[in-house]
Write a protein that holds these residues in place. Structure first.
Motif, PDB file in Angstrom:
ATOM      1  N   ARG A 147       2.730   7.084  -6.478  1.00 16.77           N
ATOM      2  CA  ARG A 147       1.734   8.051  -6.943  1.00 16.77           C
ATOM      3  C   ARG A 147       2.118   9.481  -6.574  1.00 16.77           C
ATOM      4  O   ARG A 147       1.753  10.430  -7.268  1.00 16.77           O
ATOM      5  N   LEU A 148       2.850   9.657  -5.481  1.00 17.48           N
ATOM      6  CA  LEU A 148       3.310  10.990  -5.087  1.00 17.48           C
ATOM      7  C   LEU A 148       4.306  11.564  -6.094  1.00 17.48           C
ATOM      8  O   LEU A 148       4.543  12.766  -6.122  1.00 17.48           O
ATOM      9  N   SER A 149       4.885  10.690  -6.931  1.00 15.88           N
ATOM     10  CA  SER A 149       5.830  11.129  -7.965  1.00 15.88           C
ATOM     11  C   SER A 149       5.135  11.332  -9.303  1.00 15.88           C
ATOM     12  O   SER A 149       5.800  11.550 -10.320  1.00 15.88           O
ATOM     13  N   SER A 150       3.814  11.257  -9.292  1.00 16.52           N
ATOM     14  CA  SER A 150       3.044  11.396 -10.532  1.00 16.52           C
ATOM     15  C   SER A 150       3.166  12.808 -11.108  1.00 16.52           C
ATOM     16  O   SER A 150       3.515  13.759 -10.410  1.00 16.52           O
ATOM     17  N   SER A 151       2.851  12.930 -12.398  1.00 21.94           N
ATOM     18  CA  SER A 151       2.818  14.254 -13.038  1.00 21.94           C
ATOM     19  C   SER A 151       1.421  14.858 -12.970  1.00 21.94           C
ATOM     20  O   SER A 151       1.174  15.943 -13.487  1.00 21.94           O
TER      21      SER A 151
ATOM     22  N   ILE B 148       3.620   9.812   7.276  1.00 23.22           N
ATOM     23  CA  ILE B 148       3.798  11.233   7.577  1.00 23.22           C
ATOM     24  C   ILE B 148       5.003  11.803   6.838  1.00 23.22           C
ATOM     25  O   ILE B 148       4.937  12.879   6.238  1.00 23.22           O
ATOM     26  N   ARG B 149       6.106  11.061   6.854  1.00 24.82           N
ATOM     27  CA  ARG B 149       7.312  11.557   6.191  1.00 24.82           C
ATOM     28  C   ARG B 149       7.130  11.619   4.675  1.00 24.82           C
ATOM     29  O   ARG B 149       7.738  12.456   4.004  1.00 24.82           O
ATOM     30  N   ASP B 150       6.294  10.748   4.137  1.00 24.60           N
ATOM     31  CA  ASP B 150       5.997  10.802   2.701  1.00 24.60           C
ATOM     32  C   ASP B 150       5.217  12.078   2.374  1.00 24.60           C
ATOM     33  O   ASP B 150       5.459  12.725   1.348  1.00 24.60           O
ATOM     34  N   ILE B 151       4.274  12.436   3.243  1.00 20.25           N
ATOM     35  CA  ILE B 151       3.494  13.664   3.045  1.00 20.25           C
ATOM     36  C   ILE B 151       4.404  14.887   3.179  1.00 20.25           C
ATOM     37  O   ILE B 151       4.299  15.846   2.412  1.00 20.25           O
ATOM     38  N   ILE B 152       5.313  14.848   4.150  1.00 17.17           N
ATOM     39  CA  ILE B 152       6.268  15.943   4.334  1.00 17.17           C
ATOM     40  C   ILE B 152       7.124  16.118   3.077  1.00 17.17           C
ATOM     41  O   ILE B 152       7.341  17.236   2.601  1.00 17.17           O
TER      42      ILE B 152
ATOM     43  N   PHE C 219       0.836  -1.205   0.000  1.00 13.96           N
ATOM     44  CA  PHE C 219       0.000   0.000   0.000  1.00 13.96           C
ATOM     45  C   PHE C 219       0.868   1.251   0.000  1.00 13.96           C
ATOM     46  O   PHE C 219       0.662   2.174  -0.787  1.00 13.96           O
ATOM     47  N   PHE C 220       1.862   1.284   0.883  1.00 14.65           N
ATOM     48  CA  PHE C 220       2.728   2.459   0.978  1.00 14.65           C
ATOM     49  C   PHE C 220       3.609   2.618  -0.259  1.00 14.65           C
ATOM     50  O   PHE C 220       3.867   3.736  -0.701  1.00 14.65           O
ATOM     51  N   GLU C 221       4.024   1.508  -0.834  1.00 16.21           N
ATOM     52  CA  GLU C 221       4.820   1.574  -2.067  1.00 16.21           C
ATOM     53  C   GLU C 221       4.006   2.211  -3.196  1.00 16.21           C
ATOM     54  O   GLU C 221       4.512   3.044  -3.952  1.00 16.21           O
ATOM     55  N   ILE C 222       2.749   1.824  -3.283  1.00 19.58           N
ATOM     56  CA  ILE C 222       1.867   2.364  -4.324  1.00 19.58           C
ATOM     57  C   ILE C 222       1.669   3.859  -4.127  1.00 19.58           C
ATOM     58  O   ILE C 222       1.754   4.654  -5.075  1.00 19.58           O
TER      59      ILE C 222
ATOM     60  N   GLU D  61      -3.743  13.080  -8.828  1.00 22.50           N
ATOM     61  CA  GLU D  61      -3.307  11.762  -8.348  1.00 22.50           C
ATOM     62  C   GLU D  61      -2.449  11.927  -7.093  1.00 22.50           C
ATOM     63  O   GLU D  61      -2.562  11.149  -6.152  1.00 22.50           O
ATOM     64  N   ILE D  62      -1.610  12.952  -7.088  1.00 20.83           N
ATOM     65  CA  ILE D  62      -0.800  13.245  -5.900  1.00 20.83           C
ATOM     66  C   ILE D  62      -1.712  13.550  -4.718  1.00 20.83           C
ATOM     67  O   ILE D  62      -1.518  13.055  -3.609  1.00 20.83           O
ATOM     68  N   ARG D  63      -2.749  14.349  -4.968  1.00 20.48           N
ATOM     69  CA  ARG D  63      -3.688  14.692  -3.890  1.00 20.48           C
ATOM     70  C   ARG D  63      -4.377  13.442  -3.351  1.00 20.48           C
ATOM     71  O   ARG D  63      -4.531  13.280  -2.135  1.00 20.48           O
ATOM     72  N   ASP D  64      -4.764  12.541  -4.254  1.00 19.61           N
ATOM     73  CA  ASP D  64      -5.441  11.326  -3.809  1.00 19.61           C
ATOM     74  C   ASP D  64      -4.513  10.455  -2.965  1.00 19.61           C
ATOM     75  O   ASP D  64      -4.941   9.859  -1.972  1.00 19.61           O
ATOM     76  N   ALA D  65      -3.242  10.391  -3.353  1.00 19.18           N
ATOM     77  CA  ALA D  65      -2.270   9.624  -2.568  1.00 19.18           C
ATOM     78  C   ALA D  65      -2.098  10.242  -1.184  1.00 19.18           C
ATOM     79  O   ALA D  65      -2.030   9.532  -0.170  1.00 19.18           O
ATOM     80  N   ILE D  66      -2.024  11.567  -1.137  1.00 18.41           N
ATOM     81  CA  ILE D  66      -1.919  12.266   0.149  1.00 18.41           C
ATOM     82  C   ILE D  66      -3.145  11.970   1.014  1.00 18.41           C
ATOM     83  O   ILE D  66      -3.028  11.709   2.219  1.00 18.41           O
ATOM     84  N   ASP D  67      -4.333  11.995   0.409  1.00 14.54           N
ATOM     85  CA  ASP D  67      -5.573  11.702   1.139  1.00 14.54           C
ATOM     86  C   ASP D  67      -5.526  10.305   1.743  1.00 14.54           C
ATOM     87  O   ASP D  67      -5.911  10.098   2.904  1.00 14.54           O
TER      88      ASP D  67
END
Length: 295
Positions: free
Chosen positions: A33-37, A58-62, A26-29, A41-47
């Motif tokens: 997605r946080l590296s998406s263009s 948390i560190r991924d969101i940071i 889950f976290f890998e996915i 999609e980035i917002r959805d991953a953050i959500d």
């Protein structure tokens, strides 16, 4: 008996391993997605990372909020991403985010102009032939300027446990040359729940001339005071202001105050409200005021 016990242990071990593998996947996915263009999609991953119960993510969101210094024009560095990430960090409530929020705010707010020039609006915005400065009520999803992102960072800082550094950052923003940062600093002071901030807010209120910033500061004062005084009456009067942004902020202030006696005032202005976003908020705030809640 021993064989059954051994089989049960094996089953439990396999189950735990599968769950751990599923969690890691889950976290890998989400990291990918946080590296998406695609900002959405980035917002959805953050959500998705926001509502993980543990501190994991948390560190991924940071990292998403900080962006990549090597690719400054990439979608991952868009102000909208910083806005959504700051909002998420405020919800997560972990103080580990505080220093990163302050660092990002100091970096990004340094280049914000003194005030946002008025932008002509159309019927689509609900204020035809009018002008209205940028605010939370008027922006396209994903098309968020850095001023709003910095405002969200301030609100996140107010939602997290206060530190001397975060409190200093918020107080400084209350005197910012930019009206929206002053507004956001007032929100942050309200979210902190620190009544000692009232003196700073009241001083700022006496000096404020921009209507949106004034109602924002007044909302914070009313929310912290929780008294049916003159400030409360001023909020009620703002429900009929010519600027829909001010009307929406006044409605939010009444929700903060949470006096059931405010409901009839909201009910009345709902009948004449012509801005769809503000109307939706007023209805939501009204329902909150009249709903039954345990003390």
């Amino acid at each position: 008996m021993i064989r059954k016990f051994f089989l049960l242990l094996c089953f439990l071990f396999v189950s735990v391993s599968l769950l751990a593998e599923t969690d890691e996947r889950f976290f890998e996915i989400q990291r990918a997605r946080l590296s998406s263009s695609d900002v959405f999609e980035i917002r959805d991953a953050i959500d998705k990372l926001t509502f993980v119960k543990s501190g994991q993510g948390i560190r991924d969101i940071i990292s998403a909020m900080e962006g990549s210094p090597h690719f400054p024009s990439s979608p991952g560095n868009a102000p909208a991403v910083k806005f959504y990430a700051a909002q998420a960090l405020g919800k997560k409530g972990d103080k580990i985010a505080i220093s990163y929020l302050i660092k990002t705010y100091q970096k990004e707010s340094a280049n914000i102009p003194e005030h946002n020039p008025p932008k002509r609006r159309t019927l689509k915005d609900g204020v035809a032939d009018g002008q209205s400065p940028s605010s939370p009520y008027f922006y396209e999803d994903g098309d968020i300027p850095i001023t709003l992102a910095c405002g969200e960072i301030l609100r996140a800082l107010g939602s997290l446990p206060l530190t001397p550094e975060s409190e200093s950052t918020i107080k400084s923003a209350l005197t910012s040359p930019n009206f929206y940062l002053r507004s956001s600093a007032a929100d942050a002071m309200y979210f902190s729940g620190k009544k000692e901030s009232l003196s700073n807010l009241q001083e700022a209120l006496g000096k404020e001339s921009v209507p949106y910033a004034k109602i924002s500061i007044l909302s914070a004062v009313v929310g912290l005071e929780r008294l049916p005084n003159q400030n409360y009456k001023s909020v009620l009067e703002s429900l009929t202001d010519k600027d829909p942004e001010v009307r929406g902020k006044a409605s939010d202030a009444l929700k903060r105050l949470d006096f059931r006696t405010s409901a009839p005032y909201l009910e009345k202005v709902i009948q004449t409200e012509n801005n769809s976003k503000v109307l939706k908020q007023m209805k939501s705030d009204y329902q909150f005021l009249v709903s039954f809640r345990t003390p």
